[in-house]
Scaffold this active site. Structure first.
Site, short mmCIF file in Angstrom:
data_model
loop_
_atom_site.label_atom_id
_atom_site.label_comp_id
_atom_site.label_asym_id
_atom_site.label_seq_id
_atom_site.Cartn_x
_atom_site.Cartn_y
_atom_site.Cartn_z
N ASP A 1 0.83 -1.22 0.00
CA ASP A 1 0.00 0.00 0.00
C ASP A 1 0.86 1.26 0.00
O ASP A 1 0.40 2.33 -0.43
CB ASP A 1 -0.88 0.04 1.27
CG ASP A 1 -2.13 -0.83 1.15
OD1 ASP A 1 -2.56 -1.11 0.02
OD2 ASP A 1 -2.67 -1.22 2.20
N HIS B 1 23.13 0.91 10.52
CA HIS B 1 22.77 2.20 11.10
C HIS B 1 21.26 2.29 11.34
O HIS B 1 20.79 1.93 12.42
CB HIS B 1 23.29 3.29 10.14
CG HIS B 1 23.20 4.68 10.67
ND1 HIS B 1 24.10 5.65 10.36
CD2 HIS B 1 22.30 5.28 11.49
CE1 HIS B 1 23.78 6.79 10.96
NE2 HIS B 1 22.69 6.57 11.64
#
Lengths: 232, 232, 232, 232
Positions: free
Chosen positions: B119, B168
């Site tokens: 979506d 990260h």
């Protein structure tokens, strides 16, 4: 006379509750006035909603109560041992926060799996050895402290302000009581993400040393450039 | 003069805190005024409870501060690199949200395992390469941006407004600062459900291309019929 | 006449909701007045927001309602069986809290993997046998109680105030209704951390007996030194 | 004229937000007035904080809007198909709640692993087949409904008021819009505990039929004795 110290320590203890690191009377934070040789610590077994600055217990460096009607935290001797060994710290914090305790119960150090970890802790979070029966039998809390100190031989306590006591849970510390709590909050988040990383990808390796050092030095020491200018 | 931009960027930063994507001063959002060539961004290391629109830092496209007393976010150069490469975006967001960071630490792209993902994101969420030592040593934040841009060669940044920086954490973007934050919120939920799906059923395959395209096109582009009529 | 008992039981039930151990009308707490032979218990299927002390149901030790317009909890007979077998307990609590129920559904006892567990429960949390078809067919709730009591042969119910009913969920108890709820809260946290420990480190062993006994005795019995002085 | 229906449907939609089953505009609930042949449903893509009873959209059984300025939920045709096939239901609910969606994305039915499940759902929660390309290409939402109905051949929809649409997420239903939401809340908790049970103990078997039937019949049908007397 120690009103500021007691207020700081009380506030730091209440922060444990606010940050969802504790339930009931679990956990404790202390702070030290190194000039006077006085430590303020949470009273033992008192619920967070009943904590006030006045109820903080003052002890000297031998652990003798010098002010306060309540018993100090049963973990007092562990705190004192850490103040004795780590000269630059001003606060100590102990919790049973969920994910840091899970790593402690698994008797595994938390590997440095990302920059969030490296931003705050300069290397894996160490885990102590398991305690021997004789160490448990007498002066248990003191021996817990000694075990932590032994584990930190060769390590920089201010660059790695956290430890996992095997089978038990985490201790953290910092320049002040509130710093010790900040480190406990961040340790919990780092522990949670490391747990998820290894469940998703067993065998994931630690990040490279250059990346780890880069992130740690962005936030700590003379070359730090994160945040606003301030004396550290 | 840039009051609206600063207000939008401040509000988007506060939304990170409200949606539980950050703790302390982690995370940052910026917004751009492309006509004037000005970017507003969160100041570095300031806690969310102390953020106000006035404290947002204005910089030009070279990263020079043109208004504000505080240092900009240390991730500024990454933001600027993204604005340079992705012409249609108006906001950039960076967090260390739990599950998106877990995927980043595992150095794995998030496969499209369901219609919730489809979506909002048209394909798997890409993960960057790990950084080389020389890329870390100088201009680290700029190189982080370059690495993201390199990873997006051949991809449509507005149809896939998120990336995982290896080791990260996530960056997201959108037409506005608030869009960038919406994408960060949805990325976190998508990351959480993909994590659970693979723990429950390791080896689960991505959904079919027709199903993925159907859901994306229900919500995006000329044939969209989700939501109420509006100019997009 | 039983106003205090009803107030205590009501408050303990509301605490289940406040501590997020229940949704809708799930869960129930009771308390006993052993002198009068009267038990107060939550009415069946009433939502927490509609509970008042007046609505608590009073029954005698045979389970006959002696005061109250509502039906007692459908688990009443389990509670009565526990009061009959465990002479020193004053409250019983049943929930479907997430992690304690996960262990119940896995039909596994919770091993003692850390000091958090040992601080509160003196040994692994036992799990009952699965019920036979005939035990289910009639007097199901009574048989649930009998199964728990059978499982506790040779165990000290006050030192181990919790059980997992196989395929079902936890029951806890204590000296009072509020103690029973405290034990339910702690059981849930212990269950959650044991779950995480085994997912992170399958095969993790229980802590040593000396460490387990040390922690339990710090908090319980004549040699306890945790908390403030009080009659126990 | 349909003020009560619209109020009920609005309240049920808001409950999704309050129970943390949705973010932004995700999820939708509808209700039917079978005498009048009118369905009220959430407008498409409207955030929960902007929902009011007046904004609910009224449609007839062909899906034509008969009152309201807004477009109905894009999932409308799925709802209508369910109302057509399951004669006794009065409300339908669709969410992307975390754990129910994880099971949907894993394309696995939720086995009945405990009495919490059996209290509310009479058997495993079915998962639909994956959709064919042609079913996706046109009348996608209608085909989603048909797929659900096909999967329920031979099943009692009121005793098993939930389904997982493969690769997508859950639909639930009930005698009223609020019942449909209650079933969505309970489904999410059941899905979460089943997930944890299988991670802790892969291969855990379903509970026995007698235990499953016992719990379901305690709460449902003529022999129910849970809760207070009421017409069902």
């Amino acid at each position: 006379m120690y009103d500021d110290l007691k207020a700081d320590v009380c506030k730091a203890n209440l922060e444990l509750d606010k940050r969802d690191l504790v339930i009931y009377s679990w956990g404790n934070v202390s702070g030290i006035d190194r000039e006077k040789g006085i430590v303020a610590i949470k009273p033992s077994g008192v619920a967070y909603e009943e904590l006030t600055a006045e109820r903080m217990v003052l002890v000297n460096l031998e652990g003798k109560v010098v002010e306060g009607d309540l018993r100090p935290s049963s973990d007092l001797q562990t705190h004192l041992e850490l103040y004795g060994a780590f000269e630059d710290i001003g606060g100590v914090c102990h919790t049973h926060s969920t994910y840091a305790t899970i790593w402690s119960q698994a008797c595994r150090e938390i590997p440095c799996l990302g920059t969030t970890h490296a931003d705050h802790f300069h290397g894996p979070i160490p885990v102590t050895d398991e305690m021997e029966e004789t160490e448990i039998a007498s002066e248990y809390e003191l021996n817990t402290g000694k075990m932590i100190v032994r584990r930190f031989q060769g390590l920089n306590a201010l660059e790695l302000p956290a430890v996992l006591v095997a089978n038990h849970g985490p201790f953290t510390w910092g320049r002040s009581p509130s710093d010790a709590v900040v480190n406990a909050v961040i340790l919990e988040q780092v522990a949670r993400m490391a747990y998820g990383t290894l469940l998703l990808h067993p065998g994931q390796k630690e990040i490279s040393e250059p990346l780890r050092d880069k992130h740690f030095r962005r936030k700590h020491g003379r070359e730090a450039y994160y945040g606003q200018e301030k004396e550290e």
